[in-house]
Design an enzyme around this catalytic site. Sequence first.
Site, short mmCIF file in Angstrom:
data_model
loop_
_atom_site.label_atom_id
_atom_site.label_comp_id
_atom_site.label_asym_id
_atom_site.label_seq_id
_atom_site.Cartn_x
_atom_site.Cartn_y
_atom_site.Cartn_z
N GLY A 46 0.85 -1.20 0.00
CA GLY A 46 0.00 0.00 0.00
C GLY A 46 0.87 1.23 0.00
O GLY A 46 2.09 1.16 0.23
N GLN A 51 2.78 10.14 1.71
CA GLN A 51 4.10 9.49 1.79
C GLN A 51 5.02 9.89 0.63
O GLN A 51 6.22 9.70 0.71
CB GLN A 51 3.95 7.96 1.82
CG GLN A 51 3.27 7.46 3.09
CD GLN A 51 3.13 5.96 3.09
OE1 GLN A 51 2.20 5.42 2.50
NE2 GLN A 51 4.05 5.26 3.73
N CYS A 95 5.71 -0.05 7.63
CA CYS A 95 5.35 1.20 6.94
C CYS A 95 6.55 1.62 6.10
O CYS A 95 7.68 1.63 6.60
CB CYS A 95 5.00 2.29 7.96
SG CYS A 95 4.52 3.84 7.18
N LEU A 96 6.30 1.96 4.85
CA LEU A 96 7.40 2.35 3.98
C LEU A 96 8.03 3.67 4.43
O LEU A 96 9.16 3.96 4.05
CB LEU A 96 6.91 2.45 2.52
CG LEU A 96 6.42 1.12 1.94
CD1 LEU A 96 5.84 1.33 0.54
CD2 LEU A 96 7.53 0.07 1.90
N HIS A 137 -4.77 1.22 7.41
CA HIS A 137 -3.43 1.81 7.56
C HIS A 137 -3.28 2.99 6.59
O HIS A 137 -2.76 4.05 6.96
CB HIS A 137 -2.39 0.72 7.29
CG HIS A 137 -0.96 1.14 7.32
ND1 HIS A 137 -0.06 0.66 8.24
CD2 HIS A 137 -0.24 1.99 6.52
CE1 HIS A 137 1.13 1.20 8.01
NE2 HIS A 137 1.05 2.00 6.97
N GLU A 138 -3.73 2.80 5.34
CA GLU A 138 -3.55 3.87 4.33
C GLU A 138 -4.44 5.06 4.61
O GLU A 138 -4.01 6.21 4.45
CB GLU A 138 -3.79 3.30 2.92
CG GLU A 138 -2.88 2.16 2.49
CD GLU A 138 -1.41 2.41 2.73
OE1 GLU A 138 -0.98 3.57 2.72
OE2 GLU A 138 -0.69 1.42 2.97
N HIS A 141 -2.98 7.26 7.11
CA HIS A 141 -1.96 8.19 6.57
C HIS A 141 -2.62 9.49 6.10
O HIS A 141 -2.05 10.57 6.24
CB HIS A 141 -1.24 7.57 5.37
CG HIS A 141 -0.05 6.72 5.71
ND1 HIS A 141 1.05 7.23 6.37
CD2 HIS A 141 0.24 5.42 5.46
CE1 HIS A 141 1.96 6.26 6.53
NE2 HIS A 141 1.49 5.14 5.98
O1 K1U Z 1 1.59 2.48 3.83
C1 K1U Z 1 2.70 1.93 3.84
O2 K1U Z 1 3.62 2.42 4.43
C2 K1U Z 1 2.87 0.62 3.12
C3 K1U Z 1 2.83 -0.57 4.05
C4 K1U Z 1 1.39 -1.04 4.13
C5 K1U Z 1 1.01 -2.02 5.19
C6 K1U Z 1 1.84 -3.06 5.59
C7 K1U Z 1 1.44 -3.95 6.56
C8 K1U Z 1 0.22 -3.82 7.13
C9 K1U Z 1 -0.59 -2.78 6.77
C10 K1U Z 1 -0.20 -1.89 5.78
C11 K1U Z 1 3.73 -1.64 3.47
O3 K1U Z 1 3.52 -2.09 2.40
S1 K1U Z 1 5.07 -2.14 4.44
C12 K1U Z 1 5.84 -3.43 3.44
C13 K1U Z 1 5.07 -4.70 3.41
O4 K1U Z 1 4.14 -4.90 4.16
C14 K1U Z 1 5.45 -5.74 2.44
C15 K1U Z 1 6.61 -5.66 1.70
C16 K1U Z 1 6.94 -6.67 0.80
C17 K1U Z 1 6.13 -7.75 0.64
C18 K1U Z 1 4.99 -7.84 1.38
C19 K1U Z 1 4.65 -6.84 2.28
ZN ZN Z 2 2.49 3.37 6.17
#
Ligand code: K1U
Ligand code: ZN
Length: 173
Positions: A46, A51, A95-96, A137-138, A141
Amino acid sequence: MTIRPILIHPDPRLKKVAAPVEQITPELRQLGEDMLETMYDAPGIGLAAPQVGVLKRVIVMDCVKDPEEEPQPMILFNPEITWASEDLATYEEGCLSIPEQYAEITRPAEVRARWIAPDGSAREEHFTGLWATCVQHEIDHLDGKLFIDYLGPLKRQMITRKMAKLKREKARA
Ligand code: K1U
Ligand code: ZN
């Protein structure tokens, strides 16, 4: 399509409430496409417009993790939760904008959300599992809220300090 740089916490833009999209212009559709490319590149499941430094209510998601499965990219303008289950689910969230930090967060297990699609049509869908966690989560943000805001002050402070240090080191490199 362009991969846009992702802001790292702490950054004041990640704490602001994003403005609703008034009209879906070609620039906003391009933003959605760029956000999907940025999300896949990261990689993540996401991404929200704040972001990438854009304070508009736009999110993208694709919670299909299995490379054998068909991707399901979604671009959502003005997403809103219209219903949340009383049942809760706990996921280890990342979270990225807070790289390499994870925490178990409890949220409604299922939600309904409505939004405007890139073609301007109104959509509403029921989300379960990781999709439900991700859409919440999104949308957080867009309201200036990060998953660490659900943690106690000590854990939150520890993560914020680590991130501030990481940013200082990156700036020096
Ligand atoms: O919003 C963001 O920062 C993105 C975040 C979203 C998210 C992750 C976990 C639970 C809820 C929302 C991410 O994508 S973090 C990276 C991640 O989860 C992932 C990375 C590579 C493969 C699979 C998952
Ligand atoms: Zn996030």
